[in-house]
Design a protein around this motif. Structure first.
Motif, PDB file in Angstrom:
ATOM      1  N   VAL A  40      43.203  47.397  51.129  1.00 14.64           N
ATOM      2  CA  VAL A  40      43.152  48.221  51.212  1.00 14.64           C
ATOM      3  C   VAL A  40      44.068  48.858  49.272  1.00 14.64           C
ATOM      4  O   VAL A  40      43.366  48.927  48.316  1.00 14.64           O
ATOM      5  CB  VAL A  40      43.541  49.187  51.466  1.00 14.64           C
ATOM      6  N   VAL A  41      45.126  48.384  49.816  1.00 11.88           N
ATOM      7  CA  VAL A  41      45.848  48.778  48.302  1.00 11.88           C
ATOM      8  C   VAL A  41      45.434  48.313  47.180  1.00 11.88           C
ATOM      9  O   VAL A  41      45.696  48.898  46.214  1.00 11.88           O
ATOM     10  CB  VAL A  41      47.574  49.041  48.888  1.00 11.88           C
ATOM     11  N   ALA A  42      45.362  46.456  47.277  1.00 14.73           N
ATOM     12  CA  ALA A  42      45.360  46.037  47.098  1.00 14.73           C
ATOM     13  C   ALA A  42      44.348  46.017  45.762  1.00 14.73           C
ATOM     14  O   ALA A  42      44.258  45.414  44.687  1.00 14.73           O
ATOM     15  CB  ALA A  42      45.744  44.432  46.633  1.00 14.73           C
ATOM     16  N   ALA A  43      42.852  46.471  47.100  1.00 15.31           N
ATOM     17  CA  ALA A  43      41.798  46.305  45.796  1.00 15.31           C
ATOM     18  C   ALA A  43      42.313  48.112  44.408  1.00 15.31           C
ATOM     19  O   ALA A  43      41.231  47.756  43.748  1.00 15.31           O
ATOM     20  CB  ALA A  43      41.252  47.110  47.453  1.00 15.31           C
ATOM     21  N   ILE A  44      43.003  49.007  45.332  1.00 14.13           N
ATOM     22  CA  ILE A  44      42.506  49.506  44.750  1.00 14.13           C
ATOM     23  C   ILE A  44      43.176  49.833  43.220  1.00 14.13           C
ATOM     24  O   ILE A  44      43.555  49.925  41.947  1.00 14.13           O
ATOM     25  CB  ILE A  44      43.721  51.434  44.917  1.00 14.13           C
ATOM     26  N   VAL A  45      44.505  48.709  43.511  1.00 18.57           N
ATOM     27  CA  VAL A  45      45.193  48.101  42.718  1.00 18.57           C
ATOM     28  C   VAL A  45      44.512  47.482  41.506  1.00 18.57           C
ATOM     29  O   VAL A  45      45.028  47.363  39.991  1.00 18.57           O
ATOM     30  CB  VAL A  45      46.616  47.909  42.850  1.00 18.57           C
ATOM     31  N   ALA A  46      44.002  47.153  41.686  1.00 20.07           N
ATOM     32  CA  ALA A  46      42.978  45.826  40.914  1.00 20.07           C
ATOM     33  C   ALA A  46      42.232  46.523  40.330  1.00 20.07           C
ATOM     34  O   ALA A  46      41.794  46.128  38.924  1.00 20.07           O
ATOM     35  CB  ALA A  46      42.387  44.576  41.936  1.00 20.07           C
ATOM     36  N   THR A  47      41.501  47.494  40.563  1.00 18.85           N
ATOM     37  CA  THR A  47      40.362  48.688  40.093  1.00 18.85           C
ATOM     38  C   THR A  47      41.395  49.152  39.223  1.00 18.85           C
ATOM     39  O   THR A  47      40.608  48.823  37.999  1.00 18.85           O
ATOM     40  CB  THR A  47      39.746  49.107  41.072  1.00 18.85           C
ATOM     41  N   HIS A  48      42.111  49.614  39.873  1.00 22.15           N
ATOM     42  CA  HIS A  48      42.941  50.276  38.385  1.00 22.15           C
ATOM     43  C   HIS A  48      43.533  49.524  36.878  1.00 22.15           C
ATOM     44  O   HIS A  48      43.829  49.636  35.887  1.00 22.15           O
ATOM     45  CB  HIS A  48      43.711  51.160  38.718  1.00 22.15           C
ATOM     46  N   ALA A  49      43.944  48.157  37.249  1.00 24.53           N
ATOM     47  CA  ALA A  49      44.322  47.279  36.710  1.00 24.53           C
ATOM     48  C   ALA A  49      43.662  47.245  35.462  1.00 24.53           C
ATOM     49  O   ALA A  49      43.261  47.329  34.605  1.00 24.53           O
ATOM     50  CB  ALA A  49      44.856  46.451  37.120  1.00 24.53           C
ATOM     51  N   VAL A  50      42.532  46.491  35.947  1.00 21.89           N
ATOM     52  CA  VAL A  50      40.843  46.351  35.233  1.00 21.89           C
ATOM     53  C   VAL A  50      40.293  47.440  34.712  1.00 21.89           C
ATOM     54  O   VAL A  50      39.729  47.005  32.982  1.00 21.89           O
ATOM     55  CB  VAL A  50      40.091  45.475  36.498  1.00 21.89           C
ATOM     56  N   ALA A  51      40.360  48.023  35.153  1.00 19.05           N
ATOM     57  CA  ALA A  51      40.214  49.671  34.541  1.00 19.05           C
ATOM     58  C   ALA A  51      41.386  49.872  32.964  1.00 19.05           C
ATOM     59  O   ALA A  51      40.001  50.375  31.959  1.00 19.05           O
ATOM     60  CB  ALA A  51      40.127  51.239  35.576  1.00 19.05           C
ATOM     61  N   ALA A  52      42.462  49.816  33.411  1.00 16.30           N
ATOM     62  CA  ALA A  52      43.267  50.035  32.340  1.00 16.30           C
ATOM     63  C   ALA A  52      43.324  49.131  30.964  1.00 16.30           C
ATOM     64  O   ALA A  52      43.160  49.257  29.843  1.00 16.30           O
ATOM     65  CB  ALA A  52      44.732  49.880  32.461  1.00 16.30           C
ATOM     66  N   LEU A  53      42.993  47.525  31.838  1.00 20.39           N
ATOM     67  CA  LEU A  53      43.351  46.962  30.176  1.00 20.39           C
ATOM     68  C   LEU A  53      41.482  46.886  29.569  1.00 20.39           C
ATOM     69  O   LEU A  53      41.607  47.099  28.730  1.00 20.39           O
ATOM     70  CB  LEU A  53      42.322  45.603  30.812  1.00 20.39           C
ATOM     71  N   ALA A  54      40.095  47.195  30.605  1.00 27.58           N
ATOM     72  CA  ALA A  54      38.979  47.739  29.900  1.00 27.58           C
ATOM     73  C   ALA A  54      39.384  49.047  29.023  1.00 27.58           C
ATOM     74  O   ALA A  54      38.391  49.231  27.551  1.00 27.58           O
ATOM     75  CB  ALA A  54      38.045  48.412  30.809  1.00 27.58           C
ATOM     76  N   LEU A  55      40.112  50.375  29.218  1.00 31.18           N
ATOM     77  CA  LEU A  55      40.341  51.274  28.550  1.00 31.18           C
ATOM     78  C   LEU A  55      41.629  50.782  27.076  1.00 31.18           C
ATOM     79  O   LEU A  55      40.574  51.455  25.542  1.00 31.18           O
ATOM     80  CB  LEU A  55      41.210  52.192  28.943  1.00 31.18           C
ATOM     81  N   PHE A  56      42.284  50.085  27.213  1.00 27.40           N
ATOM     82  CA  PHE A  56      43.197  49.537  26.287  1.00 27.40           C
ATOM     83  C   PHE A  56      41.738  48.620  25.552  1.00 27.40           C
ATOM     84  O   PHE A  56      41.870  48.895  23.852  1.00 27.40           O
ATOM     85  CB  PHE A  56      44.050  48.787  26.809  1.00 27.40           C
ATOM     86  N   ALA A  57      41.355  47.489  25.768  1.00 31.76           N
ATOM     87  CA  ALA A  57      40.090  47.033  24.698  1.00 31.76           C
ATOM     88  C   ALA A  57      39.101  47.941  24.379  1.00 31.76           C
ATOM     89  O   ALA A  57      38.901  47.521  23.031  1.00 31.76           O
ATOM     90  CB  ALA A  57      39.472  45.873  26.065  1.00 31.76           C
ATOM     91  N   MET A 191      35.087  43.434  37.084  1.00 32.35           N
ATOM     92  CA  MET A 191      35.859  43.611  38.072  1.00 32.35           C
ATOM     93  C   MET A 191      34.773  43.545  39.170  1.00 32.35           C
ATOM     94  O   MET A 191      35.652  43.510  40.658  1.00 32.35           O
ATOM     95  CB  MET A 191      35.618  45.148  37.034  1.00 32.35           C
ATOM     96  N   ALA A 192      33.849  43.268  39.754  1.00 31.43           N
ATOM     97  CA  ALA A 192      32.892  43.654  40.653  1.00 31.43           C
ATOM     98  C   ALA A 192      32.916  42.029  40.977  1.00 31.43           C
ATOM     99  O   ALA A 192      33.616  41.903  42.188  1.00 31.43           O
ATOM    100  CB  ALA A 192      31.796  43.302  40.114  1.00 31.43           C
ATOM    101  N   THR A 193      32.973  41.361  40.836  1.00 30.63           N
ATOM    102  CA  THR A 193      33.005  39.493  40.738  1.00 30.63           C
ATOM    103  C   THR A 193      34.848  39.261  41.425  1.00 30.63           C
ATOM    104  O   THR A 193      35.048  39.140  42.364  1.00 30.63           O
ATOM    105  CB  THR A 193      33.332  38.664  39.693  1.00 30.63           C
ATOM    106  N   THR A 194      35.952  40.603  40.358  1.00 32.97           N
ATOM    107  CA  THR A 194      37.382  39.552  41.454  1.00 32.97           C
ATOM    108  C   THR A 194      37.404  40.890  43.066  1.00 32.97           C
ATOM    109  O   THR A 194      38.205  39.860  43.461  1.00 32.97           O
ATOM    110  CB  THR A 194      38.087  40.679  40.030  1.00 32.97           C
ATOM    111  N   LEU A 195      36.768  41.643  42.440  1.00 33.94           N
ATOM    112  CA  LEU A 195      37.331  43.148  43.708  1.00 33.94           C
ATOM    113  C   LEU A 195      36.476  41.930  44.913  1.00 33.94           C
ATOM    114  O   LEU A 195      36.895  41.803  45.590  1.00 33.94           O
ATOM    115  CB  LEU A 195      36.893  44.532  43.529  1.00 33.94           C
ATOM    116  N   THR A 196      35.569  41.856  44.937  1.00 33.81           N
ATOM    117  CA  THR A 196      34.418  40.625  45.582  1.00 33.81           C
ATOM    118  C   THR A 196      35.475  39.721  46.055  1.00 33.81           C
ATOM    119  O   THR A 196      35.582  39.199  47.242  1.00 33.81           O
ATOM    120  CB  THR A 196      33.418  40.708  45.278  1.00 33.81           C
ATOM    121  N   LEU A 197      35.020  38.987  45.567  1.00 32.56           N
ATOM    122  CA  LEU A 197      36.571  37.728  45.937  1.00 32.56           C
ATOM    123  C   LEU A 197      37.765  37.698  46.829  1.00 32.56           C
ATOM    124  O   LEU A 197      38.033  37.260  47.691  1.00 32.56           O
ATOM    125  CB  LEU A 197      36.217  36.864  44.767  1.00 32.56           C
TER     126      LEU A 197
END
Length: 495
Positions: A40-57, A191-197
């Motif tokens: 669960v923690v890894a999924a949350i961290v991955a979601t925040h990391a991808v969201a941060a990259l999206a906000l940066f881009a 994000m959806a593909t990464t979290l699903t895999l």
């Protein structure tokens, strides 16, 4: 039924194999709760990391007025401020605007817009955005009609507000649209593909030991070799695997002790029975001698049946398929029918389909003979059929007897359980080992034994075996290996 007495090697219950690779530097939790929490923690961290990259881009550029829509909105705000300010205060506002928005190249304009606006300005989307943001009538003049060839393209405009304020400005002449729409869509899909895999991989890694443990538990008690118990996984799974391994060893030991005891008692009883038979021959009273010999015959039949059952229990492996000869099931069943017909029993073959299987002919012949003997004993007749099934071959023995109630079918497969529930031993009822022997033989050949009551009355016993080849028997042979010895067709004693 029991399995082979050879137990599997013990399983570590507290520690797993040494970690390798990244696990040496990043140990994961050993419990199920810890691994789920980590997932669960890894999924949350991955979601925040991808969201941060999206906000940066997708962040706003250093000068947002470089975008056409933003530049038009800010120019409209400045024009409204100038329109609402007295003429003597407009210079200060324009100076401050030039300093804060240098990319618009703002300046005073004392020109007069043409009475008819150019077609280029009337249909331009940036001009429409400018008019909408200003909210009032706004006169515009195109100060650079040939500026579209510039790189990047720009619009040089002159504005005249309703209050008479004049302003010139330069706007970027780019296409209006959502900023980086493709980047947003790609980011969401990624994000959806990464979290699903990640979730699928982590879930499978977490549940794989449970599936392996379930397969080992399901195989226990059958004739197929049990899969190895998991040696890696959460502590709870390893503890359960160790408990299952110890339980399997205890069960195998108990079954082996029971089988050895049954075989030893049955074997040792043969000697005193033989001595009693010799002594009974000297009894002068003929009636007493006949009754004594009949009782001794029943005792000897019981001993032989118990030895046969113990032999089938201990030989449950049945050997590999390469050790079993290839036989024709239809020929084997026909041989059993002929043997019973020779002694006057009403036994006939109703349907025959030649299917070749790898099996021990003596054991299968004993199993079919036991079923036919039960049918003749309780119903007076038997009809046999051999037909191809989806997985191999099916042997059916049907009769017109009373059948077996559904609640008692499972119990009838247990040793020393008889259908009439009578506790006295006699030739008519047998000893309750016939179906148990049949079940042991069928399971030793990876088959299945089922008992069903027929619609019109009677019982149908079906043996399903995995087939090898379908069709005729190879030329030059009858497909049936000779069956001799105690388990052959000649041993048709009561089951």
């Amino acid at each position: 039924m029991s399995t082979s007495t050879t137990g599997s090697p013990p399983v570590a219950t507290t520690t797993a194999a040494p970690a390798r690779g990244l696990r040496r530097y990043w140990p994961r939790p050993k419990s199920v709760a810890g691994q789920i929490a980590l997932l669960v923690v890894a999924a949350i961290v991955a979601t925040h990391a991808v969201a941060a990259l999206a906000l940066f881009a997708l962040r706003e550029p250093w000068r947002a007025e470089g975008r056409p829509g933003v530049a038009a909105n800010r120019l409209a705000v400045i024009a409204r401020m100038l329109d609402d300010t007295a003429p003597e205060g407009r210079d200060a506002i324009l100076t401050a605007a030039k300093r804060s928005l240098p990319t618009l190249h703002l300046g005073a304009w004392d020109g007069t817009p043409p009475p008819v606006e150019s077609e280029r300005l009337r249909e331009h989307p940036i001009i429409e955005r400018l008019r909408d943001a200003f909210g009032r009538d706004l006169a515009l003049a195109d100060l650079g009609p040939d500026s579209s060839s510039e790189d990047p393209p720009v619009l040089h405009l002159g504005l005249r507000t309703p209050a008479g304020a004049g302003l010139r400005a330069t706007l970027p002449d780019d296409t209006l649209g959502p900023p980086k729409r493709g980047v947003i869509v790609f980011t969401l899909l990624f994000m959806a593909t990464t979290l699903t895999l990640l979730t699928v991989w982590a879930t499978r890694a977490l549940t794989a030991p449970l599936g392996q443990l379930a397969g080992a538990a399901e195989a226990f008690g059958t004739r197929r070799a049990p899969p190895p118990l998991p040696r890696r996984g959460p502590q709870e799974v390893l503890a359960l695997a160790g408990a299952l391994d110890r339980m399997r060893a205890r069960v195998n030991r108990l079954i082996d002790d029971r089988t050895q005891m049954l075989a030893a008692i049955s074997h040792d009883l043969r000697t005193p029975i033989t001595r009693l038979r010799l002594r009974a021959e000297f009894i002068e009273d003929e009636h007493t001698r006949e009754r004594t010999l009949r009782d001794l015959d029943q005792m000897n039949a019981l001993v032989e049946a118990a030895l046969a059952y113990a032999r089938d229990e201990r030989g449950a492996d049945g050997g590999s398929d390469t050790e079993k000869p290839l036989i024709d099931i239809a020929s084997l069943v026909q041989t059993v029918c002929d043997d019973f017909s020779d002694i006057g029993a009403d036994v006939r073959m109703a349907q025959a389909r030649h299917v070749l299987v790898r099996a021990h002919p003596e054991d299968l012949q004993r199993a079919v003979a036991n079923l036919v003997d039960n049918a003749v004993k309780y119903a007076g007749s038997a009809r046999l059929s051999v037909e191809k099934s989806a997985t191999g071959v099916a042997i059916a023995v049907a009769d017109d007897g009373p059948g077996i109630p559904e609640a008692e079918r499972h119990a009838m497969l247990q040793p020393f359980v008889r259908g009439d529930r009578a506790r006295n031993l006699n030739e008519e009822t047998g000893f309750g080992l016939g179906l148990s022997i049949v079940l042991a033989i069928v399971e030793a050949h990876d088959g299945r034994l089922t008992l069903e009551n027929r619609v019109g009355g009677g019982l149908s016993v079906r043996i399903a075996l995995p087939g090898t080849l379908a069709g005729g028997v190879p030329e030059g042979t009858n497909g049936l290996q000779p069956a001799a010895g105690p388990g052959g067709a000649g041993n048709l004693g009561p089951g």
